[in-house]
Design an enzyme around this catalytic site. Structure first.
Site, short mmCIF file in Angstrom:
data_model
loop_
_atom_site.label_atom_id
_atom_site.label_comp_id
_atom_site.label_asym_id
_atom_site.label_seq_id
_atom_site.Cartn_x
_atom_site.Cartn_y
_atom_site.Cartn_z
N VAL A 21 -8.34 -11.58 4.41
CA VAL A 21 -7.33 -10.52 4.39
C VAL A 21 -7.31 -9.96 5.74
O VAL A 21 -6.51 -8.89 5.72
CB VAL A 21 -8.01 -9.55 3.49
CG1 VAL A 21 -8.11 -9.80 1.90
CG2 VAL A 21 -9.38 -8.69 3.87
N ASP A 22 -7.84 -10.45 6.80
CA ASP A 22 -7.86 -9.93 7.91
C ASP A 22 -6.67 -10.33 9.10
O ASP A 22 -6.56 -10.01 9.96
CB ASP A 22 -8.95 -10.34 8.75
CG ASP A 22 -9.58 -11.86 8.72
OD1 ASP A 22 -8.35 -12.69 8.59
OD2 ASP A 22 -10.48 -12.10 8.79
N HIS A 37 -5.52 -12.94 -1.46
CA HIS A 37 -6.06 -11.62 -1.67
C HIS A 37 -5.70 -10.49 -1.15
O HIS A 37 -6.27 -9.52 -1.03
CB HIS A 37 -7.84 -12.03 -1.39
CG HIS A 37 -8.34 -12.82 -2.35
ND1 HIS A 37 -9.36 -13.62 -1.84
CD2 HIS A 37 -8.12 -13.32 -3.44
CE1 HIS A 37 -9.65 -14.39 -2.97
NE2 HIS A 37 -8.86 -14.03 -4.04
N CYS A 45 0.43 1.73 -3.22
CA CYS A 45 0.26 2.73 -4.09
C CYS A 45 0.09 2.09 -5.61
O CYS A 45 0.72 1.16 -5.88
CB CYS A 45 1.72 3.61 -4.25
SG CYS A 45 1.55 4.56 -5.81
N CYS A 48 3.33 3.44 -8.14
CA CYS A 48 4.82 2.72 -7.95
C CYS A 48 4.87 1.52 -7.02
O CYS A 48 6.04 0.80 -7.07
CB CYS A 48 5.59 3.91 -7.31
SG CYS A 48 5.30 4.28 -5.58
N CYS A 95 0.36 8.89 -2.35
CA CYS A 95 1.66 8.08 -1.98
C CYS A 95 3.01 9.27 -1.97
O CYS A 95 3.11 10.20 -2.68
CB CYS A 95 1.94 7.40 -3.17
SG CYS A 95 3.68 6.58 -2.84
N CYS A 98 5.66 8.79 -4.90
CA CYS A 98 5.15 9.14 -6.03
C CYS A 98 4.16 10.19 -6.45
O CYS A 98 3.98 10.59 -7.51
CB CYS A 98 5.37 8.07 -7.18
SG CYS A 98 3.78 7.19 -7.15
N ASN A 161 -16.14 -28.92 3.80
CA ASN A 161 -17.02 -27.98 3.12
C ASN A 161 -18.24 -28.27 3.31
O ASN A 161 -18.66 -29.61 2.82
CB ASN A 161 -16.28 -27.10 1.85
CG ASN A 161 -17.21 -26.12 1.61
OD1 ASN A 161 -16.99 -25.14 2.25
ND2 ASN A 161 -18.12 -26.20 0.61
N GLY A 163 -21.82 -27.95 1.47
CA GLY A 163 -22.28 -27.58 0.35
C GLY A 163 -21.61 -27.85 -0.96
O GLY A 163 -20.42 -28.36 -0.99
#
Length: 188
Positions: A21-22, A37, A45, A48, A95, A98, A161, A163
């Site tokens: 998410v960075d 993600h 919000c 809305c 928000c 709204c 990967n 593991g």
């Protein structure tokens, strides 16, 4: 991942799906990124759906709560922090459209990925010559579902990967090397 971004410019990479998410992939030069993600640099919000930059909310918080500037805390790797203080005087933004509740524009555990995002990724999988998984155990269903979809569609899946992963039995090829060893799986 420099080679991956080079392949993007050569039109050999049709997209990248990240659980991060960075926005680091975008900062590294990747153009076609789907943030599975969400994005930590945005706030949404819950009522809305309006999305605003997190920096705008941060500026509002600092303006309305100047007493927080002198607070010290140690942030944790996940962005949380323990603060010993009375929060009853903290003004919380709502928000501006709204009056609804704001939250970071990320998928938290227990939340669902937006259906539009799922559809975009499924479409990319269906058009792909192959799928490459790098550095993910695929233990959460939000990412694992796309590997299942690729497998069911006959799209070959390679993984880099270390593991066990949830999809080991679905891979066409698995190389157990660190994620920075992309050369171990892709021809240079």
């Amino acid at each position: 991942l420099g080679d991956v971004y080079k392949r993007q410019s050569q039109k050999r990479l049709c997209g990248l799906v990240t659980q991060n998410v960075d926005r680091l992939h975008q900062k590294a030069g990747q153009k076609d990124v789907v943030d599975l993600h969400g994005r930590l640099d945005q706030v949404i919000c819950m009522d809305c759906g309006v999305i605003v930059p997190r920096l705008d909310v941060q500026a509002w918080l600092e303006e309305k709560n100047p007493h927080l500037r002198n607070q010290s805390f140690q942030p944790a790797p996940d962005g949380d922090a323990d603060m010993e203080m009375d929060f009853s005087s903290v003004e919380v933004p709502h928000c501006s459209t709204c009056g609804g509740i704001l939250k970071p524009h990320v998928v938290f555990y227990g939340d669902s990925v937006d259906r539009r995002i799922v559809n975009v990724i499924n479409s990319k999988v269906e058009k792909a010559d192959g799928v490459l998984v790098v550095g993910s155990s695929l233990m959460v269903f939000s990412s694992y579902r796309f590997i299942r979809h690729a497998h069911a569609s006959g799209v070959p899946i390679a993984a880099l990967n270390q593991g066990v992963t949830r999809a080991d039995d679905l891979f066409t090829l698995k190389v157990e090397e660190p994620a920075d060893r992309l050369d171990a799986i892709i021809e240079v």
